[in-house]
Write an enzyme that holds these catalytic residues in place. Structure first.
Site, PDB file in Angstrom:
ATOM      1  N   SER A  71       0.591  -1.129  -0.101  1.00 55.87           N
ATOM      2  CA  SER A  71       0.131  -0.107   0.179  1.00 55.87           C
ATOM      3  C   SER A  71       0.791   1.230  -0.002  1.00 55.87           C
ATOM      4  O   SER A  71       1.776   1.474  -0.823  1.00 55.87           O
ATOM      5  CB  SER A  71      -0.949   0.009   1.099  1.00 55.87           C
ATOM      6  OG  SER A  71      -2.070   0.726   0.954  1.00 55.87           O
TER       7      SER A  71
ATOM      8  N   LYS B 174       4.119   1.899  -2.185  1.00 59.79           N
ATOM      9  CA  LYS B 174       4.693   3.114  -3.121  1.00 59.79           C
ATOM     10  C   LYS B 174       5.922   3.607  -2.756  1.00 59.79           C
ATOM     11  O   LYS B 174       6.969   3.855  -3.398  1.00 59.79           O
ATOM     12  CB  LYS B 174       3.798   4.292  -2.682  1.00 59.79           C
ATOM     13  CG  LYS B 174       2.224   4.275  -2.801  1.00 59.79           C
ATOM     14  CD  LYS B 174       1.445   5.298  -2.393  1.00 59.79           C
ATOM     15  CE  LYS B 174       0.015   5.283  -1.980  1.00 59.79           C
ATOM     16  NZ  LYS B 174      -1.006   4.726  -2.626  1.00 59.79           N
TER      17      LYS B 174
ATOM     18  N   TRP C 217     -10.113   0.165  -5.052  1.00 58.26           N
ATOM     19  CA  TRP C 217      -9.476   1.484  -4.759  1.00 58.26           C
ATOM     20  C   TRP C 217      -8.013   1.722  -5.271  1.00 58.26           C
ATOM     21  O   TRP C 217      -7.832   2.965  -5.783  1.00 58.26           O
ATOM     22  CB  TRP C 217      -9.477   1.541  -3.295  1.00 58.26           C
ATOM     23  CG  TRP C 217      -9.072   2.582  -2.570  1.00 58.26           C
ATOM     24  CD1 TRP C 217      -7.855   3.139  -1.949  1.00 58.26           C
ATOM     25  CD2 TRP C 217      -9.836   4.064  -2.568  1.00 58.26           C
ATOM     26  NE1 TRP C 217      -8.025   4.440  -1.395  1.00 58.26           N
ATOM     27  CE2 TRP C 217      -8.995   4.873  -1.894  1.00 58.26           C
ATOM     28  CE3 TRP C 217     -10.839   4.376  -3.181  1.00 58.26           C
ATOM     29  CZ2 TRP C 217      -9.435   6.573  -1.873  1.00 58.26           C
ATOM     30  CZ3 TRP C 217     -11.544   5.910  -3.076  1.00 58.26           C
ATOM     31  CH2 TRP C 217     -10.454   6.697  -2.286  1.00 58.26           C
TER      32      TRP C 217
ATOM     33  N   HIS D  57      -7.596  -5.664   0.039  1.00 57.97           N
ATOM     34  CA  HIS D  57      -6.333  -5.036   0.282  1.00 57.97           C
ATOM     35  C   HIS D  57      -5.495  -5.624   1.583  1.00 57.97           C
ATOM     36  O   HIS D  57      -5.908  -5.205   2.636  1.00 57.97           O
ATOM     37  CB  HIS D  57      -6.893  -3.490   0.665  1.00 57.97           C
ATOM     38  CG  HIS D  57      -5.343  -2.831   0.497  1.00 57.97           C
ATOM     39  ND1 HIS D  57      -4.795  -2.284  -0.588  1.00 57.97           N
ATOM     40  CD2 HIS D  57      -5.205  -1.758   1.500  1.00 57.97           C
ATOM     41  CE1 HIS D  57      -4.048  -1.295  -0.416  1.00 57.97           C
ATOM     42  NE2 HIS D  57      -4.352  -1.091   0.988  1.00 57.97           N
TER      43      HIS D  57
HETATM   44  C1  GTR Z   1      -5.383   4.481   1.493  1.00 55.75           C
HETATM   45  C2  GTR Z   1      -4.819   5.365   0.575  1.00 55.75           C
HETATM   46  C3  GTR Z   1      -4.011   4.555  -0.311  1.00 55.75           C
HETATM   47  C4  GTR Z   1      -3.251   3.292   0.320  1.00 55.75           C
HETATM   48  C5  GTR Z   1      -3.751   3.059   1.638  1.00 55.75           C
HETATM   49  C6  GTR Z   1      -2.751   2.180   2.602  1.00 55.75           C
HETATM   50  O1  GTR Z   1      -6.078   5.517   2.668  1.00 55.75           O
HETATM   51  O2  GTR Z   1      -5.896   6.096  -0.042  1.00 55.75           O
HETATM   52  O3  GTR Z   1      -3.360   4.962  -1.369  1.00 55.75           O
HETATM   53  O4  GTR Z   1      -1.917   3.866   0.336  1.00 55.75           O
HETATM   54  O5  GTR Z   1      -4.345   4.079   2.429  1.00 55.75           O
HETATM   55  O6  GTR Z   1      -1.807   2.724   2.728  1.00 55.75           O
HETATM   56  O7  GTR Z   1      -3.241   1.584   3.386  1.00 55.75           O
END
Ligand code: GTR
Length: 416
Positions: free
Chosen positions: A255, A259, A346, A396
């Site tokens: 997540s 990045k 998402w 996720h």
């Molecule tokens: C969310 C965000 C994502 C992702 C995620 C995470 O809120 O919108 O880009 O990075 O967090 O890191 O769990």
């Protein structure tokens, strides 16, 4: 027929937990052309085009990592030879920068498989700290700032005993160690607490001449840059540890930390394999596709992750001179792996696949095959040679399925 169609629609809409104004319709993703890779030869890619694209990512997305942070110092603070029932040796290493005393430093937890000398190593930051990653009760609780979470047992911004092991399903240590790999990890908040003002008590303020009064400018680093810097310092240490094969380091992240692993991999070619788990917008997902999270959404919620300039692309992704396929291309010819999760709309699974696909021509310059397919593969069907990709069943997260693919990928590329 009509009822069942309606039911199907309602069920899939629920699974996507739509937010107002967020597009989940593939016919509405837009068709802005991607910036061109401008390919010539492998030599010219390495000497000219790659540095140009790298600079564009610094200027427009993540910011520049200052060259003068200073040398890091490593102290092994504890060693346990019979960790995890004798499977591994566990070490804690405190990393600090003596020239930047305002930064409290980071505590790395390293597991190396007993009986394997010189183990290749996965390197990644965690959301919850070492005590949340490890199932072992003698791992010191992190004392650093964390986001409050009733569910995870974080109270008054501090970890409690209840947080032990809360992240261990994402770090299947036994499975990794039994395959002969080491694991090095640290809490990302050690480097910079993840909140809008977190940088004031983290590395970035400690390094900036104006400290907590810094007004960040276009092109200067954001939190992802700081976290990535931390990953490289872990790599520095690992290259000095005789139990680790410092020439075989794979950087991994989930997540926002996916990045981060991508940006770390782009900056530091010692990471011989780069893994993005569900990194989504601002990571592996193409920003020009309007699907799920967008540049507008992410820069509103988390502007501190990026350089200031990135926010100017909110609603204007097509104006940005780079897109995610170029980020993946920065890894070439090193093996890279992109993973999606089938319920994680998402993060835009197709956009994540396409960045791998469109980075392929750069790998081809080096005579390497990328994802090897034109269309996203079926669920749970890993594909790819030098660019791996899968879209796993579920939400996720990081699961054993994901790790199984990463272990297979690393074992295949690093077969001795
Ligand atoms: C969310 C965000 C994502 C992702 C995620 C995470 O809120 O919108 O880009 O990075 O967090 O890191 O769990």
């Amino acid at each position: 027929m009509r009822t069942s169609l309606f039911f199907l629609f309602a069920a899939s809409a629920l699974a996507q937990t739509p937010r107002p104004g967020v597009n989940y319709d593939e016919t509405k993703v837009g068709n802005d052309p991607l910036p061109e890779l401008k390919l010539t030869t492998a030599e010219e890619w390495t000497s000219k085009r790659r540095p140009e694209i790298f600079k564009l990512f610094e200027e427009n997305v993540y910011g520049r990592t200052p060259a003068d942070v200073g040398a890091a110092k490593f102290e092994v603070t504890a060693t346990k030879a019979d960790a995890l029932g004798g499977l591994a040796t566990r070490k804690f290493i405190h990393i600090s920068v003596p020239g930047r005393p305002a930064w409290p430093g980071m505590d790395v937890m390293l597991y190396t498989p007993n009986g394997t000398k010189n183990a290749p190593c996965f390197v990644g930051l965690s959301f919850g700290g070492n005590h949340a990653v490890s199932p072992e009760a003698d791992v010191p609780l992190s004392t650093r700032w964390m986001r409050d979470s009733k569910e995870k047992g974080i109270v008054d911004h501090r970890a409690t005993e209840a947080t032990r092991g809360t992240e261990s399903s994402r770090w299947p240590l036994e499975m990794i160690l039994k395959r002969g790999f080491a694991v090095a990890t640290a809490y990302y908040g050690d480097i910079e607490p993840d909140s809008a003002e977190g940088w004031k008590t983290g590395l970035r303020a400690a390094v900036s001449k104006d400290g907590a009064d810094t007004v960040w400018k276009d092109g200067e680093w954001g939190a992802i840059g700081a976290w990535s810097w931390g990953l490289s310092r872990i790599a520095d240490y690992l290259q000095t540890d005789a139990q680790v094969d410092g020439q075989h380091l794979a950087v991994i992240g989930h997540s926002r930390l996916g990045k981060t692993s991508l940006w770390a991999g782009a900056q530091d070619t010692r990471f011989g394999i780069v893994i993005s788990n569900d990194s989504g917008e601002g990571g592996a997902a193409l920003m020009r596709r309007d699907f799920g999270e967008t540049t507008a959404i992410i820069t509103k919620a988390f502007p501190h992750w990026f350089t200031r300039k990135y926010t100017s692309y909110a609603g204007h992704a097509a104006a940005c001179p780079v897109d995610a396929h170029m980020l993946i291309a920065l890894m070439a010819p090193r093996p890279a792996y992109i993973a999606s999760a089938a319920e994680d709309h998402w993060a835009d699974q197709k956009g994540e696949f396409l960045s791998g696909k469109y980075a392929g021509p750069v790998y081809a310059l080096f005579g390497k095959k990328g994802v090897g397919v034109d269309e996203p593969p079926a669920i749970d069907q890993p594909v790819g040679d030098f660019i791996g990709y899968h879209n796993r069943t579920g939400k996720h997260d990081v699961t054993d399925f994901d790790w199984t693919q990463y272990l297979n990928f690393a074992a295949r590329h690093w077969a001795k």
